[in-house]
Design a protein around this motif. Structure first.
Motif, PDB file in Angstrom:
ATOM      1  N   TYR A   1      12.302   2.676  -5.491  1.00  0.00           N
ATOM      2  CA  TYR A   1      10.971   2.618  -4.884  1.00  0.00           C
ATOM      3  C   TYR A   1      10.052   3.566  -5.628  1.00  0.00           C
ATOM      4  O   TYR A   1      10.335   4.759  -5.751  1.00  0.00           O
ATOM      5  CB  TYR A   1      11.040   3.001  -3.410  1.00  0.00           C
ATOM      6  N   ILE A   2       8.960   3.010  -6.166  1.00  0.00           N
ATOM      7  CA  ILE A   2       7.963   3.807  -6.880  1.00  0.00           C
ATOM      8  C   ILE A   2       6.801   4.071  -5.936  1.00  0.00           C
ATOM      9  O   ILE A   2       6.197   3.132  -5.399  1.00  0.00           O
ATOM     10  CB  ILE A   2       7.467   3.074  -8.138  1.00  0.00           C
ATOM     11  N   SER A   3       6.487   5.324  -5.717  1.00  0.00           N
ATOM     12  CA  SER A   3       5.421   5.698  -4.791  1.00  0.00           C
ATOM     13  C   SER A   3       4.120   5.973  -5.539  1.00  0.00           C
ATOM     14  O   SER A   3       4.141   6.373  -6.709  1.00  0.00           O
ATOM     15  CB  SER A   3       5.820   6.959  -4.013  1.00  0.00           C
ATOM     16  N   PRO A   4       2.987   5.764  -4.873  1.00  0.00           N
ATOM     17  CA  PRO A   4       1.723   6.203  -5.469  1.00  0.00           C
ATOM     18  C   PRO A   4       1.790   7.701  -5.748  1.00  0.00           C
ATOM     19  O   PRO A   4       2.403   8.454  -4.995  1.00  0.00           O
ATOM     20  CB  PRO A   4       0.686   5.884  -4.391  1.00  0.00           C
ATOM     21  N   SER A   5       1.176   8.127  -6.843  1.00  0.00           N
ATOM     22  CA  SER A   5       1.268   9.536  -7.222  1.00  0.00           C
ATOM     23  C   SER A   5       0.029   9.958  -7.988  1.00  0.00           C
ATOM     24  O   SER A   5      -0.518   9.181  -8.762  1.00  0.00           O
ATOM     25  CB  SER A   5       2.517   9.765  -8.081  1.00  0.00           C
ATOM     26  N   THR A   6      -0.385  11.179  -7.752  1.00  0.00           N
ATOM     27  CA  THR A   6      -1.490  11.754  -8.531  1.00  0.00           C
ATOM     28  C   THR A   6      -0.964  12.674  -9.623  1.00  0.00           C
ATOM     29  O   THR A   6      -1.744  13.307 -10.327  1.00  0.00           O
ATOM     30  CB  THR A   6      -2.435  12.535  -7.611  1.00  0.00           C
ATOM     31  N   ASN A   7       0.360  12.735  -9.749  1.00  0.00           N
ATOM     32  CA  ASN A   7       0.965  13.638 -10.733  1.00  0.00           C
ATOM     33  C   ASN A   7       2.211  13.005 -11.341  1.00  0.00           C
ATOM     34  O   ASN A   7       3.337  13.252 -10.907  1.00  0.00           O
ATOM     35  CB  ASN A   7       1.316  14.975 -10.075  1.00  0.00           C
ATOM     36  N   GLY A   8       2.008  12.150 -12.321  1.00  0.00           N
ATOM     37  CA  GLY A   8       3.138  11.550 -13.021  1.00  0.00           C
ATOM     38  C   GLY A   8       3.771  10.397 -12.272  1.00  0.00           C
ATOM     39  O   GLY A   8       3.190   9.816 -11.353  1.00  0.00           O
ATOM     40  N   LEU A   9       4.982  10.043 -12.687  1.00  0.00           N
ATOM     41  CA  LEU A   9       5.739   8.944 -12.097  1.00  0.00           C
ATOM     42  C   LEU A   9       6.606   9.484 -10.963  1.00  0.00           C
ATOM     43  O   LEU A   9       7.409  10.393 -11.172  1.00  0.00           O
ATOM     44  CB  LEU A   9       6.624   8.288 -13.159  1.00  0.00           C
ATOM     45  N   ALA A  10       6.450   8.925  -9.777  1.00  0.00           N
ATOM     46  CA  ALA A  10       7.213   9.375  -8.604  1.00  0.00           C
ATOM     47  C   ALA A  10       8.144   8.262  -8.144  1.00  0.00           C
ATOM     48  O   ALA A  10       7.693   7.218  -7.663  1.00  0.00           O
ATOM     49  CB  ALA A  10       6.267   9.774  -7.480  1.00  0.00           C
TER      50      ALA A  10
ATOM     51  N   LYS B   1       0.813  -1.213   0.000  1.00  0.00           N
ATOM     52  CA  LYS B   1       0.000   0.000   0.000  1.00  0.00           C
ATOM     53  C   LYS B   1       0.848   1.265   0.000  1.00  0.00           C
ATOM     54  O   LYS B   1       0.364   2.356  -0.273  1.00  0.00           O
ATOM     55  CB  LYS B   1      -0.935   0.009   1.207  1.00  0.00           C
ATOM     56  N   TYR B   2       2.141   1.111   0.283  1.00  0.00           N
ATOM     57  CA  TYR B   2       3.041   2.272   0.305  1.00  0.00           C
ATOM     58  C   TYR B   2       3.735   2.509  -1.037  1.00  0.00           C
ATOM     59  O   TYR B   2       4.288   3.583  -1.276  1.00  0.00           O
ATOM     60  CB  TYR B   2       4.102   2.086   1.402  1.00  0.00           C
ATOM     61  N   GLY B   3       3.743   1.470  -1.900  1.00  0.00           N
ATOM     62  CA  GLY B   3       4.394   1.634  -3.191  1.00  0.00           C
ATOM     63  C   GLY B   3       4.947   0.321  -3.713  1.00  0.00           C
ATOM     64  O   GLY B   3       4.634  -0.758  -3.204  1.00  0.00           O
ATOM     65  N   ALA B   4       5.791   0.397  -4.741  1.00  0.00           N
ATOM     66  CA  ALA B   4       6.400  -0.781  -5.366  1.00  0.00           C
ATOM     67  C   ALA B   4       7.906  -0.743  -5.140  1.00  0.00           C
ATOM     68  O   ALA B   4       8.588   0.203  -5.553  1.00  0.00           O
ATOM     69  CB  ALA B   4       6.100  -0.814  -6.858  1.00  0.00           C
ATOM     70  N   ALA B   5       8.429  -1.764  -4.460  1.00  0.00           N
ATOM     71  CA  ALA B   5       9.863  -1.879  -4.227  1.00  0.00           C
ATOM     72  C   ALA B   5      10.469  -2.767  -5.299  1.00  0.00           C
ATOM     73  O   ALA B   5      10.139  -3.946  -5.400  1.00  0.00           O
ATOM     74  CB  ALA B   5      10.133  -2.463  -2.842  1.00  0.00           C
ATOM     75  N   ALA B   6      11.322  -2.201  -6.132  1.00  0.00           N
ATOM     76  CA  ALA B   6      11.943  -2.941  -7.229  1.00  0.00           C
ATOM     77  C   ALA B   6      13.433  -3.083  -6.965  1.00  0.00           C
ATOM     78  O   ALA B   6      14.095  -2.114  -6.577  1.00  0.00           O
ATOM     79  CB  ALA B   6      11.715  -2.212  -8.553  1.00  0.00           C
ATOM     80  N   GLU B   7      13.944  -4.282  -7.164  1.00  0.00           N
ATOM     81  CA  GLU B   7      15.381  -4.499  -6.975  1.00  0.00           C
ATOM     82  C   GLU B   7      15.903  -5.483  -7.999  1.00  0.00           C
ATOM     83  O   GLU B   7      15.167  -6.337  -8.498  1.00  0.00           O
ATOM     84  CB  GLU B   7      15.669  -5.000  -5.556  1.00  0.00           C
ATOM     85  N   ALA B   8      17.179  -5.339  -8.316  1.00  0.00           N
ATOM     86  CA  ALA B   8      17.808  -6.236  -9.292  1.00  0.00           C
ATOM     87  C   ALA B   8      19.295  -6.341  -8.999  1.00  0.00           C
ATOM     88  O   ALA B   8      19.921  -5.377  -8.527  1.00  0.00           O
ATOM     89  CB  ALA B   8      17.592  -5.719 -10.706  1.00  0.00           C
TER      90      ALA B   8
ATOM     91  N   THR C   1       0.259   9.834 -16.147  1.00  0.00           N
ATOM     92  CA  THR C   1      -0.367  10.965 -15.444  1.00  0.00           C
ATOM     93  C   THR C   1      -0.525  10.697 -13.950  1.00  0.00           C
ATOM     94  O   THR C   1      -0.556  11.638 -13.154  1.00  0.00           O
ATOM     95  CB  THR C   1      -1.738  11.277 -16.044  1.00  0.00           C
ATOM     96  N   ALA C   2      -0.646   9.433 -13.562  1.00  0.00           N
ATOM     97  CA  ALA C   2      -0.803   9.085 -12.145  1.00  0.00           C
ATOM     98  C   ALA C   2      -0.524   7.597 -11.968  1.00  0.00           C
ATOM     99  O   ALA C   2      -0.605   6.817 -12.927  1.00  0.00           O
ATOM    100  CB  ALA C   2      -2.202   9.433 -11.649  1.00  0.00           C
ATOM    101  N   VAL C   3      -0.202   7.207 -10.729  1.00  0.00           N
ATOM    102  CA  VAL C   3       0.075   5.805 -10.424  1.00  0.00           C
ATOM    103  C   VAL C   3      -0.593   5.436  -9.103  1.00  0.00           C
ATOM    104  O   VAL C   3      -0.350   6.079  -8.082  1.00  0.00           O
ATOM    105  CB  VAL C   3       1.593   5.527 -10.333  1.00  0.00           C
ATOM    106  N   ASP C   4      -1.451   4.407  -9.140  1.00  0.00           N
ATOM    107  CA  ASP C   4      -2.072   3.875  -7.923  1.00  0.00           C
ATOM    108  C   ASP C   4      -1.413   2.545  -7.593  1.00  0.00           C
ATOM    109  O   ASP C   4      -1.226   1.700  -8.485  1.00  0.00           O
ATOM    110  CB  ASP C   4      -3.575   3.661  -8.118  1.00  0.00           C
ATOM    111  N   ILE C   5      -1.078   2.327  -6.332  1.00  0.00           N
ATOM    112  CA  ILE C   5      -0.421   1.084  -5.921  1.00  0.00           C
ATOM    113  C   ILE C   5      -1.017   0.602  -4.603  1.00  0.00           C
ATOM    114  O   ILE C   5      -1.212   1.397  -3.672  1.00  0.00           O
ATOM    115  CB  ILE C   5       1.103   1.282  -5.747  1.00  0.00           C
ATOM    116  N   ASP C   6      -1.324  -0.693  -4.532  1.00  0.00           N
ATOM    117  CA  ASP C   6      -1.678  -1.315  -3.260  1.00  0.00           C
ATOM    118  C   ASP C   6      -1.061  -2.706  -3.213  1.00  0.00           C
ATOM    119  O   ASP C   6      -0.214  -3.039  -4.047  1.00  0.00           O
ATOM    120  CB  ASP C   6      -3.194  -1.360  -3.044  1.00  0.00           C
ATOM    121  N   GLU C   7      -1.473  -3.526  -2.250  1.00  0.00           N
ATOM    122  CA  GLU C   7      -0.848  -4.840  -2.078  1.00  0.00           C
ATOM    123  C   GLU C   7      -1.099  -5.776  -3.257  1.00  0.00           C
ATOM    124  O   GLU C   7      -0.342  -6.732  -3.473  1.00  0.00           O
ATOM    125  CB  GLU C   7      -1.379  -5.517  -0.808  1.00  0.00           C
ATOM    126  N   GLU C   8      -2.141  -5.547  -4.038  1.00  0.00           N
ATOM    127  CA  GLU C   8      -2.535  -6.482  -5.083  1.00  0.00           C
ATOM    128  C   GLU C   8      -2.157  -6.047  -6.489  1.00  0.00           C
ATOM    129  O   GLU C   8      -1.913  -6.872  -7.355  1.00  0.00           O
ATOM    130  CB  GLU C   8      -4.047  -6.711  -5.024  1.00  0.00           C
TER     131      GLU C   8
END
Length: 441
Positions: free
Chosen positions: A121-130, A96-103, A171-178
């Motif tokens: 770490y990609i966070s939820p955002s209402t304005n573009g890619l954060a 629910k806080y965002g997407a943790a990406a690692e490689a 334009t925006a990114v929504d993220i949750d556990e699913e």
């Protein structure tokens, strides 16, 4: 003058030291990411669902849309990435806080700087890619600075404003556990794929000519089209390969202007465009002859041309050759396996090692004929006379029609001893043929 030279030497020395320092802190002796997700029937199905959804979304006429990706689909993508490029371990976790990406990328370097570890770490955002803080080894930079680097690289090495236009579509990114939902405002100028729409992507393709000279490819395609008009619908793909490589051999022999590697690449690119999907032409430029008679013959031959007396094996061979041309042999092998795992799902034809042998043959042939000038010339001589059974060895004894349960019961997964032994047997069969003996990786 001496002062100027000293200043130049000092600046050069400082840049070298700075570069080495950055490399030292960016590269590490250990990998931070363990590969958890592996390619199997479930991951292949999830990846296919995602790909279909993305394609359908981009085909819509609406410019404002969204693409949803769930955790299972993300896992499928990381599994496919690792199978295609084993040096890369990747993982993405949604919350629910965002997407943790690692490689972690394993490099051919000394042990103390062997791994490139990246975390973002990609966070939820209402304005573009954060993107929050990005870690590259021991170095940490802000997400904003990281995106600035991407823009700089794209502007200077690909095309100006490309990164800006691509990022502006988000334009925006929504993220949750699913799931992760990217809201988009599509840029028709960037994505247009039709001739009448001169898209930025098509402009980049034409400027860079990454997959060969379009005029040379067109020459081979035209010759193949004219030759195909005279052939029987049930001929082997070997017939058309002989024609193309006899022509390539002749051109290479008459002038040093024609390099064997370039001629071979153009010849097999023409082959995969003719017998493969129309969309392959998008990688190259305008090649396909669209006269009605030519199209009718081409469509008939794509359905009926065989390899080992089977049209399906010809398709596997051609499509794997295309994947090798447009990607790498690792990716081509992985996508071949990906297709077979899709077939283990309900409604599929089942996992087939015969299909996989044709996949690996197409991949290796495309790699061999374009690897070096000397090898390319030797390949021309062999392929100008090649027969069906010299392109693909016997498929006798290779299991086919395995569903998901029977595959897992027999082989467990792609890392199992039994599965690896079967791949070794397939490769040994291929290595018994003259053209594949020219090189193997």
């Amino acid at each position: 003058m001496k002062t100027l030279i000293k200043s130049f030497v000092f600046i050069l020395f400082a840049l070298i030291i700075t570069g080495l320092t950055l490399i030292y802190f960016a590269l590490q002796s250990h990998q931070s990411t363990v590969q958890v997700n592996q390619i199997n029937a479930a991951s292949a199905k999830h990846s296919q669902q995602l790909a279909q959804r993305i394609v359908n979304t981009l085909k819509q006429k609406n410019t404002v849309t969204s693409i949803s990706i769930n955790q299972h689909e993300v896992n499928g993508l990381t599994a496919l990435l690792h199978r295609a490029f084993p040096i890369v371990n990747a993982d993405v976790r949604l919350s629910k806080y965002g997407a943790a990406a690692e490689a972690s990328v394993k490099l051919p370097l000394p042990s103390f700087i062997k791994y490139l570890n990246i975390n973002a770490y990609i966070s939820p955002s209402t304005n573009g890619l954060a993107i929050d803080e990005v870690s590259i080894g021991g170095l940490k930079v802000s997400g904003e600075f990281f995106l600035s680097l991407l823009r700089f690289a794209a502007d200077n090495f690909v095309k100006e404003q490309l990164a800006d236009k691509a990022l502006a579509m988000i334009t925006a990114v929504d993220i949750d556990e699913e799931r992760l939902i990217a809201h988009l405002s599509l840029d028709n100028e960037l994505l247009a794929m039709k001739k009448k729409d001169a898209s930025i992507l098509m402009s980049i393709r034409d400027d860079l000519a990454l997959f060969g000279n379009v005029e040379t490819i067109s020459f081979y395609y035209q010759s193949l089209s004219e030759f195909a008009l005279q052939q029987d619908k049930n001929a082997s793909i070997a017939l058309y390969i002989r024609h193309l490589f006899d022509l390539a051999n002749a051109r290479t022999s008459i002038s040093n202007e024609y390099l064997a590697v370039k001629e071979n690449q153009a010849a097999i690119t023409a082959l995969v465009i003719y017998f493969g999907a129309d969309r392959f032409e998008l990688f190259v430029g305008d090649v396909i002859v669209r006269e009605k008679e030519q199209l009718v013959v081409r469509n008939r031959l794509r359905r009926h041309t065989t390899l080992q007396n089977r049209p399906d094996l010809q398709k596997h061979f051609i499509y794997s050759m295309a994947l090798q041309l447009f990607s790498s042999h690792g990716a081509s092998d992985a996508i071949g396996e990906f297709k077979e795992f899709l077939d283990t799902n309900k409604g599929g034809s089942g996992f087939s090692f015969a299909d996989l042998q044709a996949d690996r043959a197409g991949t290796r042939l495309a790699m061999i004929v374009t690897k070096s000038e000397a090898q390319a010339k030797r390949a021309q001589t062999i392929l100008a006379l090649v027969t069906d059974d010299q392109l693909l060895p016997s498929i006798e004894g290779l299991q086919e029609g395995l569903n998901e349960d029977s595959f897992e019961k027999k082989f467990k997964d792609v890392k199992s001893k039994d599965y690896q032994q079967t791949l070794t047997e397939i490769d040994n069969r291929l290595k018994s043929l003259p053209v594949y003996q020219l090189g193997w990786e």
